[in-house]
Design an enzyme around this catalytic site. Structure first.
Site, PDB file in Angstrom:
ATOM      1  N   TYR A   1      -1.693  -1.168  10.792  1.00 33.66           N
ATOM      2  CA  TYR A   1      -1.989  -1.697   9.446  1.00 33.66           C
ATOM      3  C   TYR A   1      -0.833  -1.410   8.500  1.00 33.66           C
ATOM      4  O   TYR A   1      -0.334  -2.306   7.800  1.00 33.66           O
ATOM      5  CB  TYR A   1      -3.281  -1.075   8.891  1.00 33.66           C
ATOM      6  CG  TYR A   1      -3.443  -1.305   7.403  1.00 33.66           C
ATOM      7  CD1 TYR A   1      -3.767  -2.569   6.906  1.00 33.66           C
ATOM      8  CD2 TYR A   1      -3.240  -0.269   6.487  1.00 33.66           C
ATOM      9  CE1 TYR A   1      -3.877  -2.805   5.537  1.00 33.66           C
ATOM     10  CE2 TYR A   1      -3.361  -0.486   5.121  1.00 33.66           C
ATOM     11  CZ  TYR A   1      -3.673  -1.750   4.658  1.00 33.66           C
ATOM     12  OH  TYR A   1      -3.779  -1.976   3.301  1.00 33.66           O
TER      13      TYR A   1
ATOM     14  N   SER B   1       0.834  -1.196   0.000  1.00 33.15           N
ATOM     15  CA  SER B   1       0.000   0.000   0.000  1.00 33.15           C
ATOM     16  C   SER B   1       0.869   1.246   0.000  1.00 33.15           C
ATOM     17  O   SER B   1       1.955   1.258   0.599  1.00 33.15           O
ATOM     18  CB  SER B   1      -0.871  -0.018   1.259  1.00 33.15           C
ATOM     19  OG  SER B   1      -1.441   1.248   1.468  1.00 33.15           O
TER      20      SER B   1
ATOM     21  N   LYS C   1       2.108  -3.926   6.380  1.00 29.83           N
ATOM     22  CA  LYS C   1       2.514  -3.892   4.964  1.00 29.83           C
ATOM     23  C   LYS C   1       4.022  -3.739   4.859  1.00 29.83           C
ATOM     24  O   LYS C   1       4.672  -4.414   4.070  1.00 29.83           O
ATOM     25  CB  LYS C   1       1.803  -2.737   4.241  1.00 29.83           C
ATOM     26  CG  LYS C   1       0.296  -2.918   4.102  1.00 29.83           C
ATOM     27  CD  LYS C   1      -0.041  -4.175   3.335  1.00 29.83           C
ATOM     28  CE  LYS C   1      -1.519  -4.416   3.155  1.00 29.83           C
ATOM     29  NZ  LYS C   1      -1.832  -5.764   2.653  1.00 29.83           N
TER      30      LYS C   1
HETATM   31  P1  NAD Z   1     -11.027  -7.036   1.033  1.00 26.84           P
HETATM   32  O1  NAD Z   1     -11.217  -7.050   2.505  1.00 26.84           O
HETATM   33  O2  NAD Z   1     -12.187  -6.747   0.177  1.00 26.84           O
HETATM   34  O3  NAD Z   1     -10.381  -8.420   0.547  1.00 26.84           O
HETATM   35  C1  NAD Z   1      -9.516  -9.178   1.364  1.00 26.84           C
HETATM   36  C2  NAD Z   1      -9.996 -10.615   1.317  1.00 26.84           C
HETATM   37  O4  NAD Z   1      -9.115 -11.419   2.110  1.00 26.84           O
HETATM   38  C3  NAD Z   1     -11.395 -10.786   1.892  1.00 26.84           C
HETATM   39  O5  NAD Z   1     -12.181 -11.528   0.976  1.00 26.84           O
HETATM   40  C4  NAD Z   1     -11.169 -11.553   3.206  1.00 26.84           C
HETATM   41  O6  NAD Z   1     -12.238 -12.413   3.504  1.00 26.84           O
HETATM   42  C5  NAD Z   1      -9.886 -12.311   2.884  1.00 26.84           C
HETATM   43  N1  NAD Z   1      -9.079 -12.654   4.064  1.00 26.84           N
HETATM   44  C6  NAD Z   1      -8.677 -11.852   5.083  1.00 26.84           C
HETATM   45  N2  NAD Z   1      -7.932 -12.554   5.947  1.00 26.84           N
HETATM   46  C7  NAD Z   1      -7.832 -13.828   5.477  1.00 26.84           C
HETATM   47  C8  NAD Z   1      -7.189 -15.014   5.916  1.00 26.84           C
HETATM   48  N3  NAD Z   1      -6.494 -15.065   7.055  1.00 26.84           N
HETATM   49  N4  NAD Z   1      -7.294 -16.130   5.156  1.00 26.84           N
HETATM   50  C9  NAD Z   1      -8.004 -16.098   4.001  1.00 26.84           C
HETATM   51  N5  NAD Z   1      -8.634 -15.021   3.539  1.00 26.84           N
HETATM   52  C10 NAD Z   1      -8.553 -13.891   4.267  1.00 26.84           C
HETATM   53  O7  NAD Z   1      -9.834  -6.014   0.730  1.00 26.84           O
HETATM   54  P2  NAD Z   1      -9.350  -5.414  -0.657  1.00 26.84           P
HETATM   55  O8  NAD Z   1      -9.733  -3.981  -0.691  1.00 26.84           O
HETATM   56  O9  NAD Z   1      -9.726  -6.304  -1.770  1.00 26.84           O
HETATM   57  O10 NAD Z   1      -7.776  -5.447  -0.407  1.00 26.84           O
HETATM   58  C11 NAD Z   1      -6.995  -6.573  -0.798  1.00 26.84           C
HETATM   59  C12 NAD Z   1      -5.587  -6.368  -0.283  1.00 26.84           C
HETATM   60  O11 NAD Z   1      -5.080  -5.136  -0.785  1.00 26.84           O
HETATM   61  C13 NAD Z   1      -5.484  -6.279   1.240  1.00 26.84           C
HETATM   62  O12 NAD Z   1      -4.296  -6.945   1.634  1.00 26.84           O
HETATM   63  C14 NAD Z   1      -5.380  -4.801   1.507  1.00 26.84           C
HETATM   64  O13 NAD Z   1      -4.677  -4.515   2.680  1.00 26.84           O
HETATM   65  C15 NAD Z   1      -4.609  -4.330   0.273  1.00 26.84           C
HETATM   66  N6  NAD Z   1      -4.842  -2.919  -0.046  1.00 26.84           N
HETATM   67  C16 NAD Z   1      -6.123  -2.474  -0.234  1.00 26.84           C
HETATM   68  C17 NAD Z   1      -6.348  -1.126  -0.516  1.00 26.84           C
HETATM   69  C18 NAD Z   1      -7.755  -0.602  -0.696  1.00 26.84           C
HETATM   70  O14 NAD Z   1      -7.937   0.628  -0.643  1.00 26.84           O
HETATM   71  N7  NAD Z   1      -8.757  -1.425  -0.915  1.00 26.84           N
HETATM   72  C19 NAD Z   1      -5.265  -0.248  -0.636  1.00 26.84           C
HETATM   73  C20 NAD Z   1      -3.967  -0.744  -0.457  1.00 26.84           C
HETATM   74  C21 NAD Z   1      -3.766  -2.096  -0.167  1.00 26.84           C
END
Ligand code: NAD
Ligand code: UDP
Length: 338
Positions: free
Chosen positions: A149, A124, A153
């Site tokens: 958080y 991120s 990362k």
């Molecule tokens: P999201 O919460 O929609 O998707 C994450 C998925 O991971 C979910 O379906 C959840 O059920 C699953 N999950 C969580 N812990 C788990 C575990 N221990 N075992 C199996 N599954 C698990 O989030 P997103 O927005 O799709 O983000 C995806 C990734 O990108 C994350 O790592 C997040 O930190 C990173 N990210 C997101 C953003 C954003 O703005 N959305 C920005 C930067 C980084």
């Protein structure tokens, strides 16, 4: 040969499943549904036009992961599974370190056991902290991050870099996302936040549909053209395609690479409100309130490295991001129902 997508039922993961299949990859999904609903599966399959194996799997458990690697010839992993709520991470730091860091370590251990050594990781822009000037470049110093958080990362980035040093076959493409918004143009998959959204775009779209009365604009005294904070918003389908390019890169190279995924264009909060109003013809009432703690003036990517290394650059403009968000919101006022 298949690509395992952890967290593939989440917001970014679901769009990436579709784009990976469209690019010709076989995809296997592992998700524990902590932040996803199982109803997303049939929608991903409908858009992909191909059956996809979905496993209920907690990536912290080797016993959940091993059968997937036994069942499928996993050549690469795109690793989204993690928790992402900044505020929650300050209240539950140990749970965040456990899920986000132990999860990655366990996943990598199982990958190594099965001779799989290509990983694309969701990092991120938050790892840049508050002190680096825009536009943000991959080689800038990181470390002064503001919350647990962001630290998960940063630690994951370092763990993966250590792994690449220790195992010269390992390839880790670490993607630093800027602000993903938007939804698939079909309006069938999109972002489904729990409760009141923290992020700007889902908040605006819930105001537009009448679930929330007005937007609170967090501060209009930033040193920007209209006083509101600037971010680099990127369409989630562009982001998904960045992962397709990253998997191809990981297949062909060893070692660790850190790469920004952003557009390089910054928009203020009020720019986004205006673009949303233009794209949807709906007025978004708002009130300016004090700054939100921890917010920075501007987060903007320098996307040059992604273009040079991955041959990838964002295609969609802000108006398309707004239109696609709105189509998803209108078609699914309560998100995924099951
Ligand atoms: P999201 O919460 O929609 O998707 C994450 C998925 O991971 C979910 O379906 C959840 O059920 C699953 N999950 C969580 N812990 C788990 C575990 N221990 N075992 C199996 N599954 C698990 O989030 P997103 O927005 O799709 O983000 C995806 C990734 O990108 C994350 O790592 C997040 O930190 C990173 N990210 C997101 C953003 C954003 O703005 N959305 C920005 C930067 C980084
Ligand atoms: N923002 C806002 N009102 C909201 C949510 C966000 O004014 O209800 C602002 C926030 O201060 C920031 C921008 O919108 O300037 C993007 O915030 P978001 O939470 O979406 O992303 P992040 O802060 O994580 O980059």
């Amino acid at each position: 040969m298949a690509v395992l997508i952890t967290g593939g039922c989440g917001y970014i993961g679901s769009h990436t499943c579709v784009e990976m299949v469209k690019a010709g990859f076989d995809v296997v999904v592992a998700d524990n549904y902590h932040n996803a609903k199982s109803g997303v599966q049939q929608r991903i399959v409908a858009l992909a036009g191909k059956e996809i194996p979905f496993y209920t799997c907690d990536i912290r458990k080797e016993t959940d992961l091993i059968p997937i690697f036994e069942q499928h010839d996993i050549q690469a992993v795109v690793h989204f599974a993690g928790w992402k709520a900044v505020g929650e991470s300050t209240v539950l730091p140990l749970a965040y370190y456990d899920n986000n860091i132990s999860g990655t370590v366990t996943l990598c251990k199982v990958m190594q056991r099965f001779g799989c050594h290509r990983l694309v990781f969701s990092s991120s822009a938050t790892v840049y902290g508050e002190e680096n000037p825009a536009p943000l470049r991959e080689q800038m110093p990181v470390g002064k991050v503001a919350n647990p958080y962001a630290r998960t990362k940063l630690f994951n980035e370092q763990i993966l870099q250590d792994l690449c040093i220790a195992n010269e076959k390992f390839s880790a493409v670490i993607l630093r996302y800027f602000n993903p918004i938007g939804a698939h143009e079909s309006g069938t998959i999109g972002e489904d936040p729990n409760g009141i959204p923290n992020n700007l775009m889902p908040y605006i779209s819930q105001v537009a549909i009448g679930k929330l009365p007005y937007l609170q604009v967090f501060g209009d005294d930033y040193p920007t053209h209209d006083g509101t904070g600037i971010r680099d918003y990127i369409h989630v389908v562009d982001l998904a395609n960045g992962h397709v390019a990253a998997v191809k890169y990981a297949m062909a190279h060893c070692g660790a690479q850190i790469i920004n995924l952003g557009t390089g264009i910054g928009y203020s909060v009020l720019d986004v409100v205006t673009a949303f109003e233009k794209a949807t013809n709906i007025k978004i009432p708002y009130q300016v309130v004090p700054r939100r703690e921890g917010d920075v003036t501007i987060y903007l990517a320098d996307p040059t490295k992604a273009k040079e290394l991955l041959g990838w650059q964002a295609q969609y403009d802000l108006e398309t991001m707004c239109r696609d968000t709105w189509r998803w919101q209108q078609n699914n006022p309560n998100g995924y129902e099951e």
